[in-house]
Design a protein around this motif. Structure first.
Motif, PDB file in Angstrom:
ATOM      1  N   VAL A  15       0.874  -1.158   0.000  1.00  0.00           N
ATOM      2  CA  VAL A  15       0.000   0.000   0.000  1.00  0.00           C
ATOM      3  C   VAL A  15       0.913   1.210   0.000  1.00  0.00           C
ATOM      4  N   ALA A  16       0.658   2.059  -0.880  1.00  0.00           N
ATOM      5  CA  ALA A  16       1.497   3.251  -0.970  1.00  0.00           C
ATOM      6  C   ALA A  16       0.705   4.421  -0.413  1.00  0.00           C
ATOM      7  N   LEU A  17       1.063   4.814   0.851  1.00  0.00           N
ATOM      8  CA  LEU A  17       0.415   5.962   1.502  1.00  0.00           C
ATOM      9  C   LEU A  17       1.507   6.925   1.925  1.00  0.00           C
ATOM     10  N   PRO A  18       1.163   8.154   1.906  1.00  0.00           N
ATOM     11  CA  PRO A  18       2.164   9.106   2.387  1.00  0.00           C
ATOM     12  C   PRO A  18       2.327   8.959   3.913  1.00  0.00           C
ATOM     13  N   LEU A  19       3.502   9.245   4.403  1.00  0.00           N
ATOM     14  CA  LEU A  19       3.827   9.111   5.820  1.00  0.00           C
ATOM     15  C   LEU A  19       2.909   9.991   6.679  1.00  0.00           C
ATOM     16  N   ARG A  20       2.576  11.137   6.210  1.00  0.00           N
ATOM     17  CA  ARG A  20       1.686  12.051   6.911  1.00  0.00           C
ATOM     18  C   ARG A  20       0.341  11.406   7.184  1.00  0.00           C
ATOM     19  N   ASN A  21      -0.209  10.668   6.238  1.00  0.00           N
ATOM     20  CA  ASN A  21      -1.492   9.994   6.408  1.00  0.00           C
ATOM     21  C   ASN A  21      -1.377   8.862   7.429  1.00  0.00           C
ATOM     22  N   ILE A  22      -0.260   8.130   7.370  1.00  0.00           N
ATOM     23  CA  ILE A  22      -0.062   7.035   8.327  1.00  0.00           C
ATOM     24  C   ILE A  22       0.026   7.598   9.741  1.00  0.00           C
ATOM     25  N   LEU A  23       0.775   8.664   9.930  1.00  0.00           N
ATOM     26  CA  LEU A  23       0.897   9.296  11.264  1.00  0.00           C
ATOM     27  C   LEU A  23      -0.447   9.849  11.730  1.00  0.00           C
ATOM     28  N   SER A  24      -1.205  10.407  10.837  1.00  0.00           N
ATOM     29  CA  SER A  24      -2.538  10.933  11.179  1.00  0.00           C
ATOM     30  C   SER A  24      -3.442   9.811  11.632  1.00  0.00           C
ATOM     31  N   MET A  25      -3.376   8.660  10.957  1.00  0.00           N
ATOM     32  CA  MET A  25      -4.211   7.528  11.349  1.00  0.00           C
ATOM     33  C   MET A  25      -3.787   6.987  12.717  1.00  0.00           C
ATOM     34  N   ILE A  26      -2.477   6.905  12.949  1.00  0.00           N
ATOM     35  CA  ILE A  26      -1.983   6.437  14.256  1.00  0.00           C
ATOM     36  C   ILE A  26      -2.433   7.397  15.349  1.00  0.00           C
ATOM     37  N   ALA A  27      -2.330   8.697  15.084  1.00  0.00           N
ATOM     38  CA  ALA A  27      -2.755   9.710  16.069  1.00  0.00           C
ATOM     39  C   ALA A  27      -4.259   9.608  16.309  1.00  0.00           C
ATOM     40  N   ALA A  28      -5.029   9.389  15.272  1.00  0.00           N
ATOM     41  CA  ALA A  28      -6.485   9.287  15.415  1.00  0.00           C
ATOM     42  C   ALA A  28      -6.834   8.053  16.241  1.00  0.00           C
ATOM     43  N   VAL A  29      -6.154   6.942  16.013  1.00  0.00           N
ATOM     44  CA  VAL A  29      -6.403   5.726  16.796  1.00  0.00           C
ATOM     45  C   VAL A  29      -6.010   5.966  18.252  1.00  0.00           C
ATOM     46  N   ALA A  30      -4.881   6.625  18.491  1.00  0.00           N
ATOM     47  CA  ALA A  30      -4.432   6.908  19.867  1.00  0.00           C
ATOM     48  C   ALA A  30      -5.439   7.803  20.578  1.00  0.00           C
ATOM     49  N   VAL A  31      -5.908   8.852  19.919  1.00  0.00           N
ATOM     50  CA  VAL A  31      -6.895   9.754  20.533  1.00  0.00           C
ATOM     51  C   VAL A  31      -8.195   9.013  20.764  1.00  0.00           C
ATOM     52  N   GLY A  32      -8.612   8.189  19.854  1.00  0.00           N
ATOM     53  CA  GLY A  32      -9.836   7.405  20.021  1.00  0.00           C
ATOM     54  C   GLY A  32      -9.725   6.450  21.207  1.00  0.00           C
ATOM     55  N   THR A  33      -8.572   5.764  21.304  1.00  0.00           N
ATOM     56  CA  THR A  33      -8.353   4.840  22.421  1.00  0.00           C
ATOM     57  C   THR A  33      -8.358   5.600  23.744  1.00  0.00           C
ATOM     58  N   TRP A  34      -7.642   6.746  23.767  1.00  0.00           N
ATOM     59  CA  TRP A  34      -7.582   7.576  25.002  1.00  0.00           C
ATOM     60  C   TRP A  34      -8.985   8.040  25.394  1.00  0.00           C
ATOM     61  N   ALA A  35      -9.789   8.489  24.437  1.00  0.00           N
ATOM     62  CA  ALA A  35     -11.142   8.964  24.706  1.00  0.00           C
ATOM     63  C   ALA A  35     -12.018   7.815  25.192  1.00  0.00           C
ATOM     64  N   TYR A  36     -11.873   6.633  24.581  1.00  0.00           N
ATOM     65  CA  TYR A  36     -12.672   5.473  24.990  1.00  0.00           C
ATOM     66  C   TYR A  36     -12.384   5.118  26.451  1.00  0.00           C
ATOM     67  N   PHE A  37     -11.114   5.001  26.813  1.00  0.00           N
ATOM     68  CA  PHE A  37     -10.780   4.645  28.187  1.00  0.00           C
ATOM     69  C   PHE A  37     -11.145   5.763  29.177  1.00  0.00           C
ATOM     70  N   GLY A  38     -11.091   7.017  28.743  1.00  0.00           N
ATOM     71  CA  GLY A  38     -11.540   8.141  29.595  1.00  0.00           C
ATOM     72  C   GLY A  38     -13.031   8.040  29.905  1.00  0.00           C
ATOM     73  N   ILE A  39     -13.807   7.686  28.871  1.00  0.00           N
ATOM     74  CA  ILE A  39     -15.256   7.538  29.053  1.00  0.00           C
ATOM     75  C   ILE A  39     -15.552   6.343  29.961  1.00  0.00           C
ATOM     76  N   VAL A  40     -14.834   5.238  29.760  1.00  0.00           N
ATOM     77  CA  VAL A  40     -15.030   4.046  30.600  1.00  0.00           C
ATOM     78  C   VAL A  40     -14.690   4.380  32.052  1.00  0.00           C
ATOM     79  N   GLU A  41     -13.583   5.102  32.283  1.00  0.00           N
ATOM     80  CA  GLU A  41     -13.206   5.488  33.650  1.00  0.00           C
ATOM     81  C   GLU A  41     -14.274   6.381  34.273  1.00  0.00           C
ATOM     82  N   ARG A  42     -14.780   7.325  33.502  1.00  0.00           N
ATOM     83  CA  ARG A  42     -15.829   8.233  34.020  1.00  0.00           C
ATOM     84  C   ARG A  42     -17.079   7.442  34.382  1.00  0.00           C
ATOM     85  N   LEU A  43     -17.471   6.497  33.553  1.00  0.00           N
ATOM     86  CA  LEU A  43     -18.627   5.647  33.842  1.00  0.00           C
ATOM     87  C   LEU A  43     -18.398   4.837  35.113  1.00  0.00           C
TER      88      LEU A  43
END
Length: 157
Positions: A15-43
């Motif tokens: 798959v030929a993707l630019p590095l910027r897109n790969i980093l953006s996807m990793i950052a989006a997954v990290a933020v999503g994971t952080w938000a998910y666990f934050g919501i679980v902790e709050r619950l």
């Protein structure tokens, strides 16, 4: 150029993707994971708070119902007051019994007061009798003097 061949994906597919897109996807997954666990902790925090409040509410309800009935004990000050009330009730019972039987402690005081008053009255009566007798003696003496004076006055004429 359009390729109408079907695309096959395999381990070796590149798959030929630019590095910027790969980093953006990793950052989006990290933020999503952080938000998910934050919501679980709050619950979890909210559920724990709700469970504790429910337990406190049940204990408060139990306290509110059982405390006035005396089913949960009493404060030390209340216990002391109850002991004092019981002591006073016992003392009142004793005094009532003594009064009804005529042997009350204040009857002794009353007897002493009555005896004192009787002695005073007897003393006053004796003093009154003595003064009366002395006055009668004076009256008799004065009558005797008048009689003597009158008989001397009649004899001198």
């Amino acid at each position: 150029m359009s390729d109408d061949r079907p695309h096959r994906l395999s381990e070796g597919t590149e798959v030929a993707l630019p590095l910027r897109n790969i980093l953006s996807m990793i950052a989006a997954v990290a933020v999503g994971t952080w938000a998910y666990f934050g919501i679980v902790e709050r619950l979890n925090n909210l559920e724990t708070s709700q469970t504790m409040m429910k337990s406190d509410l049940e204990m408060n309800t139990e306290f509110r119902i059982k405390w006035p009935r005396g089913e949960m004990g009493s404060l030390p000050a209340d216990s002391e007051q109850f002991m004092l009330i019981e002591h006073l009730a016992t003392e009142l019972e004793k005094l009532t019994t003594e009064i009804e039987s005529g042997q009350a402690p204040f009857d002794q005081q009353q007897k002493l007061t009555i005896e004192f008053m009787q002695k005073r009255i007897n003393h006053l009566e004796e003093t009154h009798e003595k003064i009366r007798n002395d006055m009668m003696d004076m009256i008799h003496q004065m009558n005797g003097i008048k009689t003597m004076t009158n008989s001397n006055a009649h004899a001198g004429h």
